[in-house]
Design an enzyme around this catalytic site. Sequence first.
Site, PDB file in Angstrom:
ATOM      1  N   CYS A   1       0.817  -1.216   0.000  1.00  0.00           N
ATOM      2  CA  CYS A   1       0.000   0.000   0.000  1.00  0.00           C
ATOM      3  C   CYS A   1       0.856   1.275   0.000  1.00  0.00           C
ATOM      4  O   CYS A   1       1.490   1.581  -0.991  1.00  0.00           O
ATOM      5  CB  CYS A   1      -0.977  -0.034   1.166  1.00  0.00           C
ATOM      6  SG  CYS A   1      -2.428   1.018   0.898  1.00  0.00           S
TER       7      CYS A   1
ATOM      8  N   HIS B   1      -4.140  -5.321  -0.037  1.00  0.00           N
ATOM      9  CA  HIS B   1      -3.822  -5.830   1.299  1.00  0.00           C
ATOM     10  C   HIS B   1      -3.981  -7.352   1.349  1.00  0.00           C
ATOM     11  O   HIS B   1      -5.064  -7.861   1.625  1.00  0.00           O
ATOM     12  CB  HIS B   1      -4.728  -5.171   2.341  1.00  0.00           C
ATOM     13  CG  HIS B   1      -4.305  -3.797   2.703  1.00  0.00           C
ATOM     14  ND1 HIS B   1      -3.467  -3.518   3.771  1.00  0.00           N
ATOM     15  CD2 HIS B   1      -4.582  -2.602   2.134  1.00  0.00           C
ATOM     16  CE1 HIS B   1      -3.253  -2.218   3.838  1.00  0.00           C
ATOM     17  NE2 HIS B   1      -3.916  -1.641   2.859  1.00  0.00           N
TER      18      HIS B   1
ATOM     19  N   GLU C   1      -3.044  -9.407   3.549  1.00  0.00           N
ATOM     20  CA  GLU C   1      -3.273  -9.926   4.908  1.00  0.00           C
ATOM     21  C   GLU C   1      -4.737  -9.881   5.323  1.00  0.00           C
ATOM     22  O   GLU C   1      -5.122 -10.498   6.322  1.00  0.00           O
ATOM     23  CB  GLU C   1      -2.427  -9.119   5.913  1.00  0.00           C
ATOM     24  CG  GLU C   1      -3.050  -7.838   6.411  1.00  0.00           C
ATOM     25  CD  GLU C   1      -3.163  -6.750   5.350  1.00  0.00           C
ATOM     26  OE1 GLU C   1      -3.983  -5.824   5.529  1.00  0.00           O
ATOM     27  OE2 GLU C   1      -2.441  -6.812   4.338  1.00  0.00           O
TER      28      GLU C   1
END
Length: 382
Positions: free
Chosen positions: A269, A352, A354
């Site tokens: 990011c 993202h 995760e």
Amino acid sequence: MKKVWVYLENGIFLEARSFGAEGTRTGEIVFNTSMTGYQEIVSDPSYAGQFITFTMPEIGNVGTNADDMESAGAYAKGIIVRNYQKRYSNFRAQSSLEDFLKRFDIMGITDIDTRFLTKVLREEGSMMMIASTEISDAGELKKILSQSPRIEEINYIKEVSTKKSYLHKSATYDAKEFCYKAPPKPKAKIIAIDFGVKRNILNNLTQAGLEVEVVPHNFKAEDLIEKYEKGEIDGVFLSNGPGDPLLLKDEHKEIKKLIDAKIPMFAICLGHQLLSISHGYPTFKLKFGHHGGNHPVKNVKTGRVEITAQNHNYNVPENIKEVAEVTHMNLFDNTIEGLKYKNSPIFSVQHHPEASPGPHESAYVFEEFAKAVVECKKNRSI
């Protein structure tokens, strides 16, 4: 619930009800299309300085709990929802969303047409707004908003980054066996530079077999290069974070030094954007950004489409292809989502991995980073 008045910089003036912190706040309004995970979203430091409009109409149903925090605090200016459910029901819940917002001094705005707001943002783009439980006059709100700094003028990194270094220890919850499991023995050590890092990113790095030391945003590249040359660390991770990456001039200079030292690096990011800028390719602002848990991204190498979580207003430019290979593309608007830099052990993704929207379709990037770090470590020892 108290009344709250909302004024957008395009002149829209609305009345709603408040269920969080009271007062008068200015910030950037964005919309998030995720169906679940409101606590993880609000506690994501990347939302510092923003009002989050949830397109999911019912918010608050499952309460909040300590385990679902993505950071030690919450930094959003406020959240905007269609219906707030004060009565929550979940066996893991420890408190209501209302109590959560008040604890972290975040405004909660409800009884408002979020579909209308989302359409406005979709057509006109993200914009600044002001919300107040104290001021009901549109003219006064407009005046205060016009005199307030814009989000791209504020460095929120200083607020959300850790103030001192620490080793991250994690345990992963095994849903099948209903227990937490310790991460594997580390195969290498990395430094994670905290621009507003999410806890689950650190968890995934440790689960991939890396020892993770987290350091503040105002790191010195010379210190990390010295540690790398001595074999004390084996790589660097650049985290997510809030705000305009072009504002972070000091960080650009330090990251450029790490690039020149050819230290293995991985970024997510904001870190992905900072790598682009530090290579000499400035970022640009998207019209309304990407915020949600249902964004399709194509892995250019494999041809597979991954469902990803997104949270960013800025993107890297097309001419970055001069120094990097594009590894991932966003199928909504064909913007760049992943890069592997040429002749360098450096790669990054904009989404993202995760956040597990797929739920694990993108998690392999952590394994790839760990593998690259270990490989470089072996080559250096030969």
